[in-house]
Design a protein around this motif. Structure first.
Motif, mmCIF file in Angstrom:
data_model
loop_
_atom_site.group_PDB
_atom_site.id
_atom_site.type_symbol
_atom_site.label_atom_id
_atom_site.label_comp_id
_atom_site.label_asym_id
_atom_site.label_seq_id
_atom_site.Cartn_x
_atom_site.Cartn_y
_atom_site.Cartn_z
ATOM 1 N N HIS A 120 0.870 -1.217 -0.019
ATOM 2 C CA HIS A 120 0.066 -0.042 0.266
ATOM 3 C C HIS A 120 0.990 1.155 -0.033
ATOM 4 C CE1 HIS A 120 -2.583 3.128 1.640
ATOM 5 N NE2 HIS A 120 -3.587 2.349 1.171
ATOM 6 N N ASP A 121 2.003 1.142 0.845
ATOM 7 C CA ASP A 121 2.811 2.316 0.730
ATOM 8 C C ASP A 121 3.593 2.480 -0.276
ATOM 9 O OD1 ASP A 121 1.863 2.917 3.366
ATOM 10 O OD2 ASP A 121 3.682 2.025 4.563
ATOM 11 N N ASP A 122 3.964 1.458 -0.921
ATOM 12 C CA ASP A 122 4.748 2.034 -2.328
ATOM 13 C C ASP A 122 3.712 2.472 -3.248
ATOM 14 O OD1 ASP A 122 6.682 0.412 -1.250
ATOM 15 O OD2 ASP A 122 6.153 -1.472 -1.712
ATOM 16 N N LEU A 125 -9.271 5.106 -5.098
ATOM 17 C CA LEU A 125 -9.320 3.596 -5.033
ATOM 18 C C LEU A 125 -8.419 3.108 -4.152
ATOM 19 C CD1 LEU A 125 -9.192 3.653 -9.057
ATOM 20 C CD2 LEU A 125 -11.063 2.576 -7.389
ATOM 21 N N LEU A 126 -7.053 3.866 -3.891
ATOM 22 C CA LEU A 126 -6.080 3.220 -2.924
ATOM 23 C C LEU A 126 -6.658 3.050 -1.523
ATOM 24 C CD1 LEU A 126 -3.140 2.184 -3.008
ATOM 25 C CD2 LEU A 126 -2.465 4.611 -2.429
ATOM 26 N N ALA A 127 -7.650 4.019 -1.132
ATOM 27 C CA ALA A 127 -7.939 4.020 0.164
ATOM 28 C C ALA A 127 -8.738 2.743 0.362
ATOM 29 C CB ALA A 127 -8.931 5.251 0.519
ATOM 30 N N GLN A 128 -9.107 2.104 -0.515
ATOM 31 C CA GLN A 128 -9.783 0.739 -0.127
ATOM 32 C C GLN A 128 -8.864 -0.355 -0.414
ATOM 33 O OE1 GLN A 128 -13.022 1.043 0.977
ATOM 34 N NE2 GLN A 128 -12.760 3.412 0.518
ATOM 35 N N PHE A 129 -7.713 -0.202 -0.719
ATOM 36 C CA PHE A 129 -6.720 -1.457 -0.781
ATOM 37 C C PHE A 129 -6.093 -2.046 0.313
ATOM 38 C CE2 PHE A 129 -2.410 -2.855 -2.620
ATOM 39 C CZ PHE A 129 -2.716 -3.976 -2.956
ATOM 40 N N ASP A 142 -12.348 -8.972 1.950
ATOM 41 C CA ASP A 142 -13.302 -9.368 0.766
ATOM 42 C C ASP A 142 -13.202 -9.103 -0.559
ATOM 43 O OD1 ASP A 142 -14.789 -10.409 2.912
ATOM 44 O OD2 ASP A 142 -15.983 -8.926 3.187
ATOM 45 N N TYR A 143 -12.560 -7.922 -0.988
ATOM 46 C CA TYR A 143 -12.486 -7.598 -2.304
ATOM 47 C C TYR A 143 -11.181 -7.877 -2.750
ATOM 48 C CZ TYR A 143 -13.265 -5.023 -6.684
ATOM 49 O OH TYR A 143 -13.253 -4.653 -7.974
ATOM 50 N N TYR A 144 -9.919 -7.545 -2.233
ATOM 51 C CA TYR A 144 -8.677 -8.116 -2.555
ATOM 52 C C TYR A 144 -8.091 -9.129 -1.584
ATOM 53 C CZ TYR A 144 -8.636 -3.519 -4.867
ATOM 54 O OH TYR A 144 -9.050 -2.369 -5.195
ATOM 55 N N PRO A 145 -7.894 -10.213 -2.274
ATOM 56 C CA PRO A 145 -7.297 -11.533 -1.318
ATOM 57 C C PRO A 145 -6.074 -11.142 -0.836
ATOM 58 C CG PRO A 145 -8.123 -12.145 -3.723
ATOM 59 C CD PRO A 145 -7.878 -10.562 -3.762
ATOM 60 N N ASP A 146 -5.074 -10.268 -1.384
ATOM 61 C CA ASP A 146 -3.831 -9.903 -0.987
ATOM 62 C C ASP A 146 -3.629 -8.601 -1.104
ATOM 63 O OD1 ASP A 146 -1.254 -9.770 0.259
ATOM 64 O OD2 ASP A 146 -0.494 -11.460 -1.128
ATOM 65 N N ALA A 147 -3.008 -7.638 -0.112
ATOM 66 C CA ALA A 147 -2.818 -6.422 -0.523
ATOM 67 C C ALA A 147 -1.206 -6.053 -1.027
ATOM 68 C CB ALA A 147 -3.073 -5.757 0.648
ATOM 69 N N GLN A 148 -0.998 -7.030 -1.838
ATOM 70 C CA GLN A 148 0.572 -6.826 -2.501
ATOM 71 C C GLN A 148 0.414 -7.021 -3.996
ATOM 72 O OE1 GLN A 148 2.976 -9.803 -0.363
ATOM 73 N NE2 GLN A 148 3.751 -7.981 0.696
ATOM 74 N N VAL A 149 1.251 -6.194 -4.779
ATOM 75 C CA VAL A 149 1.180 -6.379 -6.223
ATOM 76 C C VAL A 149 2.523 -7.040 -6.618
ATOM 77 C CG1 VAL A 149 0.820 -5.321 -8.474
ATOM 78 C CG2 VAL A 149 -0.513 -4.710 -6.364
ATOM 79 N N ARG A 150 2.613 -8.017 -7.597
ATOM 80 C CA ARG A 150 4.027 -8.081 -8.249
ATOM 81 C C ARG A 150 4.275 -7.508 -9.475
ATOM 82 N NH1 ARG A 150 6.286 -12.936 -10.923
ATOM 83 N NH2 ARG A 150 4.203 -13.773 -11.409
ATOM 84 N N VAL A 151 5.179 -7.136 -9.754
ATOM 85 C CA VAL A 151 5.758 -6.347 -10.801
ATOM 86 C C VAL A 151 7.040 -7.151 -11.500
ATOM 87 C CG1 VAL A 151 6.541 -4.240 -11.764
ATOM 88 C CG2 VAL A 151 4.945 -4.465 -9.757
ATOM 89 N N VAL A 152 6.663 -7.297 -12.874
ATOM 90 C CA VAL A 152 7.609 -8.384 -13.581
ATOM 91 C C VAL A 152 8.299 -7.293 -14.765
ATOM 92 C CG1 VAL A 152 6.659 -10.346 -12.786
ATOM 93 C CG2 VAL A 152 6.073 -9.352 -15.128
ATOM 94 N N SER A 153 9.187 -7.737 -15.195
ATOM 95 C CA SER A 153 9.869 -7.103 -16.354
ATOM 96 C C SER A 153 9.462 -7.536 -17.499
ATOM 97 C CB SER A 153 11.451 -7.128 -16.303
ATOM 98 O OG SER A 153 11.807 -8.536 -16.639
ATOM 99 N N VAL A 154 9.463 -6.947 -18.827
ATOM 100 C CA VAL A 154 9.077 -7.638 -20.067
ATOM 101 C C VAL A 154 9.652 -8.899 -20.218
ATOM 102 C CG1 VAL A 154 8.893 -7.138 -22.554
ATOM 103 C CG2 VAL A 154 8.616 -5.418 -20.857
ATOM 104 N N ASP A 155 10.961 -9.202 -20.132
ATOM 105 C CA ASP A 155 11.631 -10.182 -20.200
ATOM 106 C C ASP A 155 11.016 -11.621 -19.389
ATOM 107 O OD1 ASP A 155 13.183 -9.116 -22.084
ATOM 108 O OD2 ASP A 155 15.006 -8.584 -20.951
#
Length: 406
Positions: free
Chosen positions: A7-9, A34-38, A42-55
């Motif tokens: 969330h802070d990120d 939108l971020l305030a509800q993150f 019930d809506y978000y199973p996990d409050a983390q997001v994985r980011v990957v490179s194109v490769d």
């Protein structure tokens, strides 16, 4: 290398993305709503997001996801339900073909563009690719690298917040993806068809969009503008920490840390006026800044397209180069066009007491290709708002801008 956002990120990401969005890419107000509800629940199973490179995006298909419509209208949304439903429609279609959706790509650099991709990924257990279709925000689909790379635009799903789903299936006249001359027609037609749809009562000027489904082998040409979430995240952290207190420090930071050229186009002015009108999914308006006897006018169609200095005969900066604000003093330093305004469309009077500098950032080379789809599309928009001259690269204005600032 992949990384995880919490969330802070995401709050840091929003600030950096807002600066790179050329006045658009959604408002910080709508993104923060939108971020305030993150949070996990019930809506978000996990409050983390994985980011990957194109490769790294080799485990399945990718689709671009976004909100399409008026940034001001989106301000009241609390959950990205339209984009979630649009991506679910894509996933269902791919499942019928024994294909797997694994990644989401943002449409552009901008607070809402990045956040929506991240939140939909968190909701559906997908990853986000660290790249986007422009490196800035854009007013319409033909200005994105997905269109320029001739990625198949079929199917395209547009879904309202309440679940009304529209599928557009525009068949190019040559081949599945369209010939070079027809890809522009397809992207333009889809964009022009979607704008009246989001104006309907059920959409309320915005909807969730999912289109441009890409296999791993297509990503290299579809996403030449890379590392854009990472650079927005790093810049946002610097802004939050107060380590960039002046526009000169920001220009130096962009050169050292982002390898980006930026110029002070109109330094040390004050906001004096704003105008806006929302229609067909666009916020159309202008922002006026004064410095002494000189006036600078920024014309925008969601995103800033053209900046004029009253003392000069040529534009200070024009799209596809990026036009961004840096506001000095205590408080928030970066703003989108929509964030400068009160709900009634007038300029926030608190900002009139602070110094603002207009900066220009050189666009990625793929956006500036002469006779290319992206530059041609930008020029059509700029011609429509009254400028009938040629594209003037930012580098051609740098000396004159610096001279007028001295």
């Amino acid at each position: 290398m992949s990384y995880v956002l919490n969330h802070d990120d995401l709050e840091s990401l929003l600030l950096g993305a807002c600066f790179f969005g050329s006045g658009g890419g959604g408002t910080l107000a709508s993104a923060r709503s939108l971020l305030a509800q993150f949070h996990a629940g019930d809506y978000y199973p996990d409050a983390q997001v994985r980011v990957v490179s194109v490769d790294e995006a080799t485990a399945g298909e990718t689709v671009m996801v976004a909100y399409l419509g008026s940034p001001v209208a989106i301000n009241g949304a609390h959950f990205p339900q339209g984009p979630v439903d649009a991506v679910l429609a894509v996933r269902e279609r791919l499942a019928l073909e024994n294909r797997t959706l694994a990644y989401l790509a943002p449409p552009e650099s901008g607070a809402l563009g990045f956040l929506v991709a991240c939140l939909v990924a968190a909701r559906l257990g997908l990853a986000v690719i660290d790249a986007d279709g422009a490196g800035r925000a854009v007013p319409s689909l033909p200005q994105l690298t997905y269109a320029a790379a001739h990625i198949n635009p079929r199917p395209a799903f547009l879904v309202s917040q309440t679940g009304l789903r529209v599928e557009l299936d525009v068949q190019p006249s040559q081949g599945v993806n369209g010939a070079h001359t027809h890809q522009q027609d397809v992207a333009t037609i889809i964009d022009q068809m979607m704008r009246p749809i989001v104006s309907q009562a059920d959409f309320k000027q915005f909807g969730g969009l999912a289109m441009w489904i890409m296999a791993p082998a297509e990503l290299a040409r579809a996403l030449p503008v890379r590392g854009t979430l990472g650079r927005a995240l790093r810049l946002g952290r610097e802004l939050q920490a107060g380590r960039l207190r002046s526009p000169e420090e920001l220009v130096d930071y962009l050169a050292r840390q982002c390898d980006m050229r930026a110029w002070l186009l109109f330094p040390q002015g004050t906001f004096v006026a704003a105008e806006v009108d929302s229609r067909n999914g666009f916020d159309l308006g202008k922002i006026t800044i004064r410095a002494g006897e000189r006036l600078c006018t920024v014309l925008y169609q969601n995103e800033s397209l053209l900046a004029w200095d009253s003392s000069r005969s040529t534009p200070l900066c024009m799209a596809p180069d990026t036009i961004s604000y840096f506001v000095e003093g205590d408080g928030q330093a970066v703003y989108s066009n929509g964030d400068l305004l009160l709900p009634d469309g007038t300029l926030n009077p608190a900002l009139m007491q602070r110094k603002v500098t207009l900066l220009g950032l050189q666009a990625h080379p793929v956006l500036r290709e002469r006779d290319g789809l992206i530059l041609d599309s930008f020029m059509q928009l700029i011609n429509a708002i009254g400028y009938l001259g040629p594209y003037v690269p930012l580098t051609g204005n740098a000396g004159a801008a610096a001279g007028s600032a001295a």
